[in-house]
Design a protein around this motif. Structure first.
Motif: not given
Ligand SMILES: [Fe+2]
Ligand SMILES: [Fe+2]
Length: 293
Positions: A11, A13, A45, A78, A199, A201
């Motif tokens: 994650d 991002h 992600d 994402h 996922h 977090h």
């Molecule tokens: Fe995420």
């Protein structure tokens, strides 16, 4: 003999236009570059909005390339869209999957590491009805059967369940019950040692039916929703794989990262980070002390 080590980051991002968390990633990158891990695995992600932005995928791929080709990546929701109805207009489909493949090569993979066998899967295909769902499932079945007898670890983006395999559906949080049952059956039959995801977090370690379930935290941001038994901090997970099949892991917190929760970043003004106009990103980052890269 020393165990093999895997660094799992999750994650991230990343984005060129919405670069809120790029500086955190660069800090993690520095840490990874001085570590002596055998393998880096990125459990989805990677982007802010790779589901709709090819540029986010290109940016994330270029950032991951800084590891010198050492990272194995799987897509998150994402990056390639979601598997359930009501998925905020971003259902997984061939266009989104192909965009991911264009930048990262594969959606699912198998690696041998010492005498261990590792599988990385595309969570968002599970229950999606996409034609690739059946292809991946047949591959999982065959690959697990062939690896059976060796110690096995599985990486996915979404957790298979939150508390218990028999729990009610939690679309958006965990894998849907139908494909969850099927996958758990295959995982048990192959005597998989651990399943690692991202996922949510948040870091968490669960043990169920002889299998360790490890949730890796994000390197990017925190969420307000507190699930039971979690540790809400940024960082990563180190997995230790012993030759005799024993498995251990540690959660490595990184207090040096800028830890901001998603809701305060959106400030009640935007539903998703992708809704923030790129022209407004710089001011929001400055307001929250987020460094640009
Ligand atoms: Fe995420
Ligand atoms: Fe996710």
């Amino acid at each position: 003999m020393a165990p093999l080590t895997i660094i799992q980051i999750s994650d991230l991002h990343l984005s060129r236009t919405h670069g809120f968390f790029n500086a955190n990633w660069r800090e993690v990158l520095r840490r990874i570059q001085i570590s002596a891990s055998e393998q880096v695995i990125v459990s989805g992600d990677l982007t802010v909005d790779g589901a709709d932005s090819a540029d986010d995928l290109a940016w994330a791929a270029a950032e991951l390339a800084r590891l010198g080709g050492a990272a194995l990546c799987i897509p998150g929701n994402h990056d390639c869209g979601e598997e359930f109805e009501g998925a905020h207009g971003q259902r997984i489909d061939a266009t989104r999957r192909n965009r991911w493949i264009e930048h990262f090569g594969v959606e699912w993979w198998f690696r041998e590491l010492g005498n261990w066998r590792l599988l990385g899967l595309n969570s968002q295909l599970l229950g999606s009805g996409d034609p690739a769902e059946a292809t991946q499932l047949a591959w999982i079945e065959k690959t697990l059967a062939e690896a059976s007898g060796s110690p096995i670890g599985v990486f996915v983006h979404k957790p298979l369940f939150l508390e218990h395999p028999g729990e009610a559906p939690a679309p958006g949080h965990a894998t849907l019950p139908g494909p969850r049952r099927r996958l758990l059956e295959l995982i048990r039959r192959a005597r998989v040692r651990f399943v690692a995801c991202g996922h949510l977090h948040q870091y968490r370690a669960l043990h169920h039916d002889g299998i360790d379930y490890i949730w890796a935290p994000s390197t990017a941001f925190l969420v307000r929703e507190q699930l039971p038994g979690v540790q809400n901090a940024l960082g990563y997970v180190v997995h230790r794989l012993f030759e005799d099949g024993r498995y251990a892991h540690v959660f490595v917190r990184m207090p040096e990262l800028t830890a901001i929760d998603l809701e305060s970043l959106k400030g009640g003004r935007y539903r998703y980070l992708r809704d923030i106009p790129p022209s407004a990103v710089g001011a929001i980052m400055a307001e929250h002390g987020l460094a640009a890269v």
